[in-house]
Scaffold this motif. Structure first.
Motif, PDB file in Angstrom:
ATOM      1  N   PRO A   1     -12.569   3.263   8.693  1.00  0.00           N
ATOM      2  CA  PRO A   1     -11.349   2.441   8.777  1.00  0.00           C
ATOM      3  C   PRO A   1     -10.044   3.185   8.573  1.00  0.00           C
ATOM      4  O   PRO A   1      -8.998   2.728   9.063  1.00  0.00           O
ATOM      5  CB  PRO A   1     -11.562   1.396   7.685  1.00  0.00           C
TER       6      PRO A   1
ATOM      7  N   TRP B   1      -6.063  -5.666  11.316  1.00  0.00           N
ATOM      8  CA  TRP B   1      -5.019  -5.060  10.497  1.00  0.00           C
ATOM      9  C   TRP B   1      -3.671  -5.634  10.920  1.00  0.00           C
ATOM     10  O   TRP B   1      -2.939  -5.074  11.737  1.00  0.00           O
ATOM     11  CB  TRP B   1      -5.037  -3.544  10.651  1.00  0.00           C
ATOM     12  N   CYS B   2      -3.333  -6.811  10.374  1.00  0.00           N
ATOM     13  CA  CYS B   2      -2.073  -7.452  10.730  1.00  0.00           C
ATOM     14  C   CYS B   2      -1.694  -8.484   9.670  1.00  0.00           C
ATOM     15  O   CYS B   2      -2.506  -8.819   8.802  1.00  0.00           O
ATOM     16  CB  CYS B   2      -2.153  -8.116  12.108  1.00  0.00           C
ATOM     17  N   THR B   3      -0.475  -8.986   9.754  1.00  0.00           N
ATOM     18  CA  THR B   3       0.030  -9.953   8.788  1.00  0.00           C
ATOM     19  C   THR B   3       0.838 -11.019   9.519  1.00  0.00           C
ATOM     20  O   THR B   3       1.290 -10.811  10.650  1.00  0.00           O
ATOM     21  CB  THR B   3       0.930  -9.265   7.742  1.00  0.00           C
TER      22      THR B   3
ATOM     23  N   CYS C   1       0.663 -10.347  13.423  1.00  0.00           N
ATOM     24  CA  CYS C   1      -0.568 -10.655  14.162  1.00  0.00           C
ATOM     25  C   CYS C   1      -0.292 -11.109  15.596  1.00  0.00           C
ATOM     26  O   CYS C   1      -1.075 -10.830  16.505  1.00  0.00           O
ATOM     27  CB  CYS C   1      -1.372 -11.728  13.426  1.00  0.00           C
TER      28      CYS C   1
ATOM     29  N   LYS D   1       1.534  -2.838   8.562  1.00  0.00           N
ATOM     30  CA  LYS D   1       0.805  -3.923   9.218  1.00  0.00           C
ATOM     31  C   LYS D   1       1.723  -4.611  10.225  1.00  0.00           C
ATOM     32  O   LYS D   1       2.771  -5.139   9.843  1.00  0.00           O
ATOM     33  CB  LYS D   1       0.307  -4.942   8.188  1.00  0.00           C
TER      34      LYS D   1
ATOM     35  N   TYR E   1      -8.873   1.525  11.788  1.00  0.00           N
ATOM     36  CA  TYR E   1      -8.438   0.195  11.346  1.00  0.00           C
ATOM     37  C   TYR E   1      -7.050   0.208  10.703  1.00  0.00           C
ATOM     38  O   TYR E   1      -6.132  -0.453  11.173  1.00  0.00           O
ATOM     39  CB  TYR E   1      -9.481  -0.343  10.370  1.00  0.00           C
ATOM     40  N   LYS E   2      -6.889   0.977   9.660  1.00  0.00           N
ATOM     41  CA  LYS E   2      -5.635   0.984   8.910  1.00  0.00           C
ATOM     42  C   LYS E   2      -4.529   1.715   9.664  1.00  0.00           C
ATOM     43  O   LYS E   2      -4.773   2.569  10.500  1.00  0.00           O
ATOM     44  CB  LYS E   2      -5.835   1.656   7.549  1.00  0.00           C
ATOM     45  N   ASP E   3      -3.295   1.354   9.331  1.00  0.00           N
ATOM     46  CA  ASP E   3      -2.127   2.045   9.867  1.00  0.00           C
ATOM     47  C   ASP E   3      -1.073   2.121   8.765  1.00  0.00           C
ATOM     48  O   ASP E   3      -1.240   1.534   7.693  1.00  0.00           O
ATOM     49  CB  ASP E   3      -1.580   1.301  11.089  1.00  0.00           C
TER      50      ASP E   3
ATOM     51  N   VAL F   1     -11.952  -6.495   4.527  1.00  0.00           N
ATOM     52  CA  VAL F   1     -10.707  -6.107   3.863  1.00  0.00           C
ATOM     53  C   VAL F   1     -10.944  -5.486   2.497  1.00  0.00           C
ATOM     54  O   VAL F   1     -10.057  -4.836   1.946  1.00  0.00           O
ATOM     55  CB  VAL F   1      -9.745  -7.305   3.732  1.00  0.00           C
TER      56      VAL F   1
ATOM     57  N   ASN G   1     -12.210  -5.724  10.508  1.00  0.00           N
ATOM     58  CA  ASN G   1     -13.041  -5.058   9.509  1.00  0.00           C
ATOM     59  C   ASN G   1     -13.006  -5.857   8.213  1.00  0.00           C
ATOM     60  O   ASN G   1     -12.204  -6.787   8.053  1.00  0.00           O
ATOM     61  CB  ASN G   1     -12.543  -3.634   9.248  1.00  0.00           C
TER      62      ASN G   1
END
Length: 254
Positions: free
Chosen positions: A107, A191-193, A119, A116, A111-113, A179, A177
């Motif tokens: 991830p 990976w979003c908000t 979405c 975030k 996955y991660k950045d 969390v 994925n």
């Protein structure tokens, strides 16, 4: 047999289900060992782990996410689901097992950045790519919750369809994925908000809930029922390895 393949007999007899009394059991580790017995799974898994773990030459980048996603898609598309699903959805009973499950897709790269994204922006990026758009639509079809069936899968008679749709999202712009390392009440999300959604807050939350509040993916019993029985492909792979070991154990060196 034990000298040639020390865990083959264990996997063959118990499958990937942990008895309640066996707290040290790690079905994610068992799934990785079974993968290593299959040539395609072992090769594709080693490839994406190597690519996703390799530092990128671009300043400030820890890896090449584009290459990582491509390798992950190859793993999902080319390896039988009997192996990929057990790596992605192994039914854990310990935090250590759950952390191994979370790390399955590497991830930190896939996955991660650094930040975030919203979405809805992530969804927009996905919709601009034909493959991502198609796979997201497939996921909503097979895993989407409705007000009339909020506690069950829409495709209840074929839970595997939802798991397959989820798996095919891995390696896309909306790669989902786990969390955290929870093994009982886990949450799955891209990976979003939804922060900063303004008057689109409700639309954003509805999209995010396709993942975070999904009974198909969040109920241990659902996954256990889908994965508790060893498939014929896994049985054949492990049985072949066992009999190969037995056959060769009694042959003189040539």
């Amino acid at each position: 047999i034990l000298h040639c393949c020390p865990y083959c007999l264990v996997l063959f007899l118990k499958g990937f289900h942990c008895p309640d009394t066996e707290r040290d059991c790690n079905p994610c580790l068992d799934a990785a060992k079974a993968c290593n017995l299959n040539g395609s799974c072992k090769r594709q898994r080693a490839s994406y782990i190597n690519i996703c773990s390799k530092a990128d030459f671009k300043p400030g980048e820890t890896c090449s996410r584009k290459r990582c996603h491509k390798a992950l898609k190859a793993f999902i598309d080319r390896v039988p689901s009997e192996f990929t699903h057990r790596l992605l959805f192994c039914p854990c009973q310990t935090t250590g097992c759950a952390e191994r499950r979370r790390q399955t897709i590497v991830p930190d790269c896939s996955y991660k950045d650094k930040e975030k994204p919203n979405c809805l922006e992530l969804r927009k990026v996905c919709h601009q790519d034909p493959l991502c758009r198609s796979r997201l639509a497939d996921y909503k079809e097979n895993c989407g919750m409705t007000p009339h069936a909020a506690s069950t899968c829409p495709n209840q008679d074929n839970h595997q369809a939802c798991l397959a749709s989820f798996a095919r999202l891995v390696g896309t712009d909306v790669t989902p994925n786990y969390v955290d390392s929870s093994f009982s009440n886990w949450t799955i999300s891209p990976w979003c908000t939804c922060k900063g959604s303004g008057n689109q807050e409700e639309e954003c939350q509805n999209f995010l809930r396709y993942f975070t509040n999904n009974a198909c993916l969040s109920k241990p019993s659902q996954l256990m029922n889908s994965l508790k029985s060893m498939s014929s492909v896994l049985q054949d792979t492990i049985a072949f390895t066992m009999f190969y070991c037995v056959d060769n154990a009694f042959r003189p060196f040539q």
